[in-house]
Write an enzyme that holds these catalytic residues in place. Structure first.
Site, PDB file in Angstrom:
ATOM      1  N   HIS A  31       0.848  -1.193   0.000  1.00  0.00           N
ATOM      2  CA  HIS A  31       0.000   0.000   0.000  1.00  0.00           C
ATOM      3  C   HIS A  31       0.890   1.251   0.000  1.00  0.00           C
ATOM      4  O   HIS A  31       1.772   1.389   0.847  1.00  0.00           O
ATOM      5  CB  HIS A  31      -0.954   0.010   1.200  1.00  0.00           C
ATOM      6  CG  HIS A  31      -2.039   1.028   1.050  1.00  0.00           C
ATOM      7  ND1 HIS A  31      -3.284   0.711   0.546  1.00  0.00           N
ATOM      8  CD2 HIS A  31      -2.059   2.363   1.278  1.00  0.00           C
ATOM      9  CE1 HIS A  31      -4.019   1.815   0.491  1.00  0.00           C
ATOM     10  NE2 HIS A  31      -3.300   2.828   0.925  1.00  0.00           N
ATOM     11  N   ALA A  32       0.647   2.139  -0.942  1.00  0.00           N
ATOM     12  CA  ALA A  32       1.524   3.293  -1.139  1.00  0.00           C
ATOM     13  C   ALA A  32       1.657   4.134   0.136  1.00  0.00           C
ATOM     14  O   ALA A  32       0.705   4.288   0.887  1.00  0.00           O
ATOM     15  CB  ALA A  32       0.982   4.169  -2.265  1.00  0.00           C
ATOM     16  N   HIS A  48      -0.411  11.982  -5.730  1.00  0.00           N
ATOM     17  CA  HIS A  48      -0.913  12.006  -4.349  1.00  0.00           C
ATOM     18  C   HIS A  48       0.250  11.844  -3.356  1.00  0.00           C
ATOM     19  O   HIS A  48       0.402  12.624  -2.418  1.00  0.00           O
ATOM     20  CB  HIS A  48      -1.951  10.897  -4.153  1.00  0.00           C
ATOM     21  CG  HIS A  48      -2.415  10.746  -2.736  1.00  0.00           C
ATOM     22  ND1 HIS A  48      -3.559  11.331  -2.256  1.00  0.00           N
ATOM     23  CD2 HIS A  48      -1.855  10.097  -1.673  1.00  0.00           C
ATOM     24  CE1 HIS A  48      -3.693  11.053  -0.966  1.00  0.00           C
ATOM     25  NE2 HIS A  48      -2.674  10.296  -0.581  1.00  0.00           N
ATOM     26  N   GLU A  49       1.069  10.824  -3.577  1.00  0.00           N
ATOM     27  CA  GLU A  49       2.185  10.557  -2.649  1.00  0.00           C
ATOM     28  C   GLU A  49       3.209  11.685  -2.679  1.00  0.00           C
ATOM     29  O   GLU A  49       3.754  12.081  -1.650  1.00  0.00           O
ATOM     30  CB  GLU A  49       2.857   9.223  -2.983  1.00  0.00           C
ATOM     31  CG  GLU A  49       1.956   7.994  -2.844  1.00  0.00           C
ATOM     32  CD  GLU A  49       1.279   7.868  -1.490  1.00  0.00           C
ATOM     33  OE1 GLU A  49       1.858   8.317  -0.483  1.00  0.00           O
ATOM     34  OE2 GLU A  49       0.137   7.348  -1.447  1.00  0.00           O
ATOM     35  N   HIS A  84       2.473  14.521  -0.454  1.00  0.00           N
ATOM     36  CA  HIS A  84       2.934  14.363   0.932  1.00  0.00           C
ATOM     37  C   HIS A  84       4.392  14.809   1.051  1.00  0.00           C
ATOM     38  O   HIS A  84       4.770  15.511   1.983  1.00  0.00           O
ATOM     39  CB  HIS A  84       2.831  12.899   1.376  1.00  0.00           C
ATOM     40  CG  HIS A  84       1.424  12.411   1.603  1.00  0.00           C
ATOM     41  ND1 HIS A  84       0.517  13.065   2.389  1.00  0.00           N
ATOM     42  CD2 HIS A  84       0.778  11.286   1.159  1.00  0.00           C
ATOM     43  CE1 HIS A  84      -0.633  12.374   2.427  1.00  0.00           C
ATOM     44  NE2 HIS A  84      -0.495  11.291   1.683  1.00  0.00           N
ATOM     45  N   GLU A 104      -3.584  14.970   2.892  1.00  0.00           N
ATOM     46  CA  GLU A 104      -4.067  14.081   1.830  1.00  0.00           C
ATOM     47  C   GLU A 104      -4.460  14.833   0.565  1.00  0.00           C
ATOM     48  O   GLU A 104      -4.587  14.232  -0.504  1.00  0.00           O
ATOM     49  CB  GLU A 104      -5.257  13.256   2.342  1.00  0.00           C
ATOM     50  CG  GLU A 104      -4.928  12.319   3.496  1.00  0.00           C
ATOM     51  CD  GLU A 104      -3.787  11.363   3.194  1.00  0.00           C
ATOM     52  OE1 GLU A 104      -3.526  11.064   2.009  1.00  0.00           O
ATOM     53  OE2 GLU A 104      -3.123  10.923   4.152  1.00  0.00           O
ATOM     54  N   HIS A 118      -6.439   0.574   5.739  1.00  0.00           N
ATOM     55  CA  HIS A 118      -6.377   1.524   6.861  1.00  0.00           C
ATOM     56  C   HIS A 118      -6.999   0.991   8.147  1.00  0.00           C
ATOM     57  O   HIS A 118      -6.627   1.420   9.239  1.00  0.00           O
ATOM     58  CB  HIS A 118      -7.033   2.841   6.462  1.00  0.00           C
ATOM     59  CG  HIS A 118      -6.422   3.452   5.231  1.00  0.00           C
ATOM     60  ND1 HIS A 118      -6.550   2.880   3.979  1.00  0.00           N
ATOM     61  CD2 HIS A 118      -5.657   4.552   5.058  1.00  0.00           C
ATOM     62  CE1 HIS A 118      -5.899   3.617   3.099  1.00  0.00           C
ATOM     63  NE2 HIS A 118      -5.347   4.632   3.714  1.00  0.00           N
ATOM     64  N   TYR A 155      -9.510  11.373   4.358  1.00  0.00           N
ATOM     65  CA  TYR A 155      -9.709  11.333   2.905  1.00  0.00           C
ATOM     66  C   TYR A 155     -11.037  11.973   2.513  1.00  0.00           C
ATOM     67  O   TYR A 155     -11.148  12.600   1.468  1.00  0.00           O
ATOM     68  CB  TYR A 155      -9.632   9.887   2.385  1.00  0.00           C
ATOM     69  CG  TYR A 155      -8.299   9.243   2.681  1.00  0.00           C
ATOM     70  CD1 TYR A 155      -7.150   9.593   1.966  1.00  0.00           C
ATOM     71  CD2 TYR A 155      -8.171   8.301   3.696  1.00  0.00           C
ATOM     72  CE1 TYR A 155      -5.922   9.012   2.240  1.00  0.00           C
ATOM     73  CE2 TYR A 155      -6.949   7.712   3.984  1.00  0.00           C
ATOM     74  CZ  TYR A 155      -5.818   8.072   3.261  1.00  0.00           C
ATOM     75  OH  TYR A 155      -4.607   7.493   3.545  1.00  0.00           O
TER      76      TYR A 155
HETATM   77  C1  KAF Z   1      -6.951   8.610  -2.123  1.00  0.00           C
HETATM   78  C2  KAF Z   1      -6.822   8.950  -3.440  1.00  0.00           C
HETATM   79  C3  KAF Z   1      -7.412   8.176  -4.401  1.00  0.00           C
HETATM   80  C4  KAF Z   1      -8.150   7.053  -4.050  1.00  0.00           C
HETATM   81  C5  KAF Z   1      -8.265   6.734  -2.721  1.00  0.00           C
HETATM   82  C6  KAF Z   1      -7.669   7.495  -1.772  1.00  0.00           C
HETATM   83  C7  KAF Z   1      -7.793   7.135  -0.356  1.00  0.00           C
HETATM   84  C8  KAF Z   1      -6.735   6.202   0.171  1.00  0.00           C
HETATM   85  C9  KAF Z   1      -7.019   4.744  -0.239  1.00  0.00           C
HETATM   86  O1  KAF Z   1      -7.958   4.180   0.302  1.00  0.00           O
HETATM   87  O2  KAF Z   1      -6.310   4.215  -1.094  1.00  0.00           O
HETATM   88  N1  KAF Z   1      -5.393   6.578  -0.274  1.00  0.00           N
HETATM   89  C10 KAF Z   1      -4.280   6.053   0.280  1.00  0.00           C
HETATM   90  O3  KAF Z   1      -4.340   5.242   1.178  1.00  0.00           O
HETATM   91  C11 KAF Z   1      -2.929   6.533  -0.215  1.00  0.00           C
HETATM   92  C12 KAF Z   1      -1.821   6.232   0.808  1.00  0.00           C
HETATM   93  C13 KAF Z   1      -1.440   7.405   1.699  1.00  0.00           C
HETATM   94  O4  KAF Z   1      -0.637   8.300   0.977  1.00  0.00           O
HETATM   95  O5  KAF Z   1      -2.569   8.153   2.070  1.00  0.00           O
HETATM   96  C14 KAF Z   1      -0.683   6.916   2.951  1.00  0.00           C
HETATM   97  C15 KAF Z   1      -1.506   5.937   3.824  1.00  0.00           C
HETATM   98  C16 KAF Z   1      -0.700   5.484   4.974  1.00  0.00           C
HETATM   99  C17 KAF Z   1       0.176   4.433   4.830  1.00  0.00           C
HETATM  100  C18 KAF Z   1       0.934   4.011   5.913  1.00  0.00           C
HETATM  101  C19 KAF Z   1       0.808   4.636   7.137  1.00  0.00           C
HETATM  102  C20 KAF Z   1      -0.076   5.693   7.274  1.00  0.00           C
HETATM  103  C21 KAF Z   1      -0.831   6.118   6.194  1.00  0.00           C
HETATM  104  N2  KAF Z   1      -0.377   8.082   3.767  1.00  0.00           N
HETATM  105  C22 KAF Z   1       0.880   8.506   3.951  1.00  0.00           C
HETATM  106  O6  KAF Z   1       1.832   7.920   3.480  1.00  0.00           O
HETATM  107  C23 KAF Z   1       1.069   9.728   4.777  1.00  0.00           C
HETATM  108  C24 KAF Z   1       0.007  10.506   5.204  1.00  0.00           C
HETATM  109  C25 KAF Z   1       0.212  11.650   5.961  1.00  0.00           C
HETATM  110  C26 KAF Z   1       1.490  12.021   6.308  1.00  0.00           C
HETATM  111  C27 KAF Z   1       2.536  11.256   5.880  1.00  0.00           C
HETATM  112  C28 KAF Z   1       2.340  10.125   5.112  1.00  0.00           C
HETATM  113 ZN    ZN Z   2      -2.023   9.966   1.307  1.00  0.00          ZN
END
Ligand code: KAF
Ligand code: ZN
Length: 625
Positions: free
Chosen positions: A353-354, A383-384, A387, A411, A513, A523
């Site tokens: 997971h990204a 998106h990444e 961050h 986000e 998540h 989100y």
């Molecule tokens: C977003 C965009 C398009 C479609 C869907 C989404 C929602 C969500 C999902 O369900 O896929 N998007 C993500 O989960 C993208 C990954 C992330 O960049 O939000 C990631 C999630 C994560 C992974 C590991 C530990 C914590 C959170 N968030 C980060 O890497 C992050 C967030 C805030 C600060 C620093 C890093």
């Molecule tokens: Zn994110």
């Protein structure tokens, strides 16, 4: 010697505090000694905090990019060390009369306020370790889960992982039974496997929350939004968007009835959850071909062009970076390019997971992602990288403020840029679209394609934490975790499960998540505010015409405005950050710009849906009718 050290510290402190808060400078020259001591403490502690955060990130990265027992153990030990540090900091911070700074030195007050929170470190060493281990174990189950190919008896054929196999099958297959098989298989391999761990995790999270003075863990999570009325605010936003979602739902349902004539999908019922091109039915853009209103206005899928051009994941990352630098924003560091993992390793298990990582040393920032060459992942890269851009913009802030104005802001950054990237004119500009049609039908095609991702996501982004808040508060009991989950999936998304669900299952935890203890309302917030940010940046760029046609590429005014908000980090309340980016026009979350963006589509859908049932009913949320 002691005197010398203290002198040096004081000098460093002077320089430092000036950059943090000019007002601090004034009272530093004053005579009140404990204020000086307070500032000195903050300065010294900040250095230690950065070192601690760096060590923590290194060991977590090591584990998540190579899921071995030894790496897990090492990370768990580091988590203990971090909790120790948090407790020491808390003890020292709370020995100051920091609340006195509230009126006079707002930034210092805010800084102390953050240090005076223990979080999960409030638990006993034993319980904290148990909680950390549970989280790691749940994440482990999720990351390593495999599904069998259909009709096999041979275990060797049970090798389908969520990334890339299952994701791609959900995306591309239109075979009802195959989709049903992998949909159910994924839930058997994940949520169901972690139910006991999840229950204990809820218990311990609540215990920590109570020790911090909160009612439950849900309330502790919501604290990040610094608003007493947060739950009402998000409910109001949902109510504003709901009519639009229902129109989209009715239109897509009609197209799916045509696509799967044997499936007996009810024209006034929910949509089977496995037919929307995504494992969780959270975004629906992958079934654009099924719902395409004007196929002759061939909405050229950029994925085809990307493959034709033989683009690599690295090309995609460079393309994304180019958008950031075109606005005058900060480029990725050499360390970023050297240390990021952008393709799935073949020699070990990894969390696919990204994610984006800040190592708190001003130069080490990384992305970890199992990139595939397609449009969806190009958007995820933006998106990444959003961050990472935020990390870099607030890197000069003290560690406590190196965070988003609220989690939704973090986000939203990359998604805002991606809104420009996804415009047909921009895709043409960067050679990913061969021709751009300018008429109304083409416009509807484009808007519908965007709505399948942006509008379809909204109820999903909302209900995950509506469910978890109720679980944490005890409103949902242990026996009804899954039935209540499906009540919400029906109520908000209008979905039903293609295979009978029971309370032995835990379908919420089939989502990353939930398994990984990451709050999700961020989100939902992001999807609303990213359109506010888009509008604000388009205004700054002098864009004229409809919002959905705006592309801020290469616009330095837009970049400067965005940067002025990002560089604040979490040093101010998010309302202040919102005021900065909207240039004083609002300090609230507002679904208006999102609806404005999609207005022509809303009108078109209402026409298309004439005579159609809008909404859905079902007797049994645990099974499709
Ligand atoms: C977003 C965009 C398009 C479609 C869907 C989404 C929602 C969500 C999902 O369900 O896929 N998007 C993500 O989960 C993208 C990954 C992330 O960049 O939000 C990631 C999630 C994560 C992974 C590991 C530990 C914590 C959170 N968030 C980060 O890497 C992050 C967030 C805030 C600060 C620093 C890093
Ligand atoms: Zn994110």
């Amino acid at each position: 010697m002691l005197f010398l050290t203290s002198l040096v510290l004081q000098m460093m402190c002077l320089i430092f505090s000036a950059s943090v808060d000019n007002r601090v400078e004034r009272y530093k020259s004053g005579a009140i000694r404990d204020k000086e001591a307070a500032l000195k403490f903050l300065e010294v502690n900040d250095k230690r905090a950065a070192e601690m955060a760096n060590k923590m990130a290194i060991s977590t990265w090591k584990y998540q990019s190579n899921l071995t027992e030894a790496n897990k153990q090492e990370m768990l030990e580091m988590l203990q060390e971090q909790a120790q540090f948090t407790k020491e900091t808390w003890e020292k911070a709370t020995s100051f009369a920091w609340k006195d700074f509230k009126e006079s030195y707002a930034t210092v007050y805010r800084w102390f306020k953050k240090l005076a929170v223990l979080g999960t470190a409030a638990l006993s060493e034993e319980k904290l370790n148990e909680l950390n281990k549970l989280s790691a174990d749940m994440q482990d189950i999720y990351a390593k889960a495999k599904v069998c190919r259909p009709n096999v008896t041979d275990n060797a054929k049970c090798d389908l992982a969520i990334e890339p196999e299952l994701t791609e099958m959900l995306m591309n297959s239109r075979d009802y039974d195959l989709l049903k098989h992998i949909w159910a298989g994924w839930r058997d391999a994940t949520g169901k496997e972690m139910k006991d761990k999840f229950l204990r995790y809820v218990e311990l999270s609540n215990e920590a929350a109570v020790l911090n003075g909160f009612e439950d863990a849900g309330e502790m999570w919501r604290e990040a939004y610094e608003s007493e009325t947060f739950q009402d605010e998000v409910e109001d936003l949902w109510k504003t968007i709901e009519p639009f979602y229902k129109q989209l739902h009715a239109y897509v349902r009609r197209k799916l009835i045509r696509q799967y004539p044997g499936a007996d999908i009810k024209p006034d019922g929910p949509i089977p959850a496995h037919l929307l091109g995504n494992m969780w039915a959270q975004t629906w853009g992958n079934i654009f071909d099924v719902v395409n209103p004007y196929p002759e206005k061939k909405f050229v899928d950029v994925t085809d062009v990307m493959l034709e051009k033989k683009m690599t994941p690295l090309d995609m990352f460079k393309m994304s970076e180019d958008f950031f630098t075109s606005l005058g924003l900060i480029e990725m560091t050499p360390e970023f390019w050297r240390r990021s993992i952008i393709e799935k390793p073949t020699d070990r298990e990894m969390v696919c997971h990204a994610s984006a990582w800040d190592f708190y040393d001003q130069k080490d920032f990384r992305i970890k992602m199992c990139t595939r060459v397609n449009m969806e992942d190009l958007i995820t890269i933006h998106h990444e990288m959003g961050h990472i851009e935020y990390f870099q913009q607030y890197a000069k802030q003290p560690v406590v403020f190196r965070d988003g104005a609220n989690p939704g802001f973090h986000e939203a950054v990359g998604d805002v840029l991606a809104l420009s990237v996804a415009t047909p004119n921009h895709l043409k500009k960067i050679g990913l679209l061969k021709e751009v049609f300018e008429d109304h039908e083409a416009e509807i095609n484009n808007l519908l394609s965007m709505a399948l991702d942006k509008i379809a996501f909204v109820p999903f982004g909302y209900l995950i934490d509506v469910w978890r808040w109720k679980v944490f508060s005890g409103e949902i009991s242990e026996e009804e975790l899954n039935s209540k989950w499906w009540d919400l999936r029906l109520k908000y998304q209008g979905l039903c499960p293609p295979v009978r669900r029971t309370d032995e299952d835990l379908d919420a935890a089939s989502k990353y998540h939930v398994a990984a203890d990451v709050p999700y309302i961020r989100y939902f917030v992001s999807y609303v505010i990213q359109f506010q940010f888009h509008k604000a940046l388009c205004d700054a760029a002098g864009h004229e015409g409809p919002l959905h046609k705006c592309d801020i590429y290469q616009n330095k005014e837009a970049g400067t405005l965005l940067s002025s908000m990002l560089s604040l980090g979490n040093s101010v309340h998010w309302k202040a950050a919102m005021s900065v980016i909207t240039e004083g026009k609002t300090d609230k979350m507002d679904a208006g710009p999102m609806l404005e963006y999609f207005r022509p589509l809303m009108e078109w859908l209402e026409e298309q849906n004439e005579g159609e049932t809008i909404g859905w009913t079902s007797e049994d949320p645990m099974m499709c009718p």
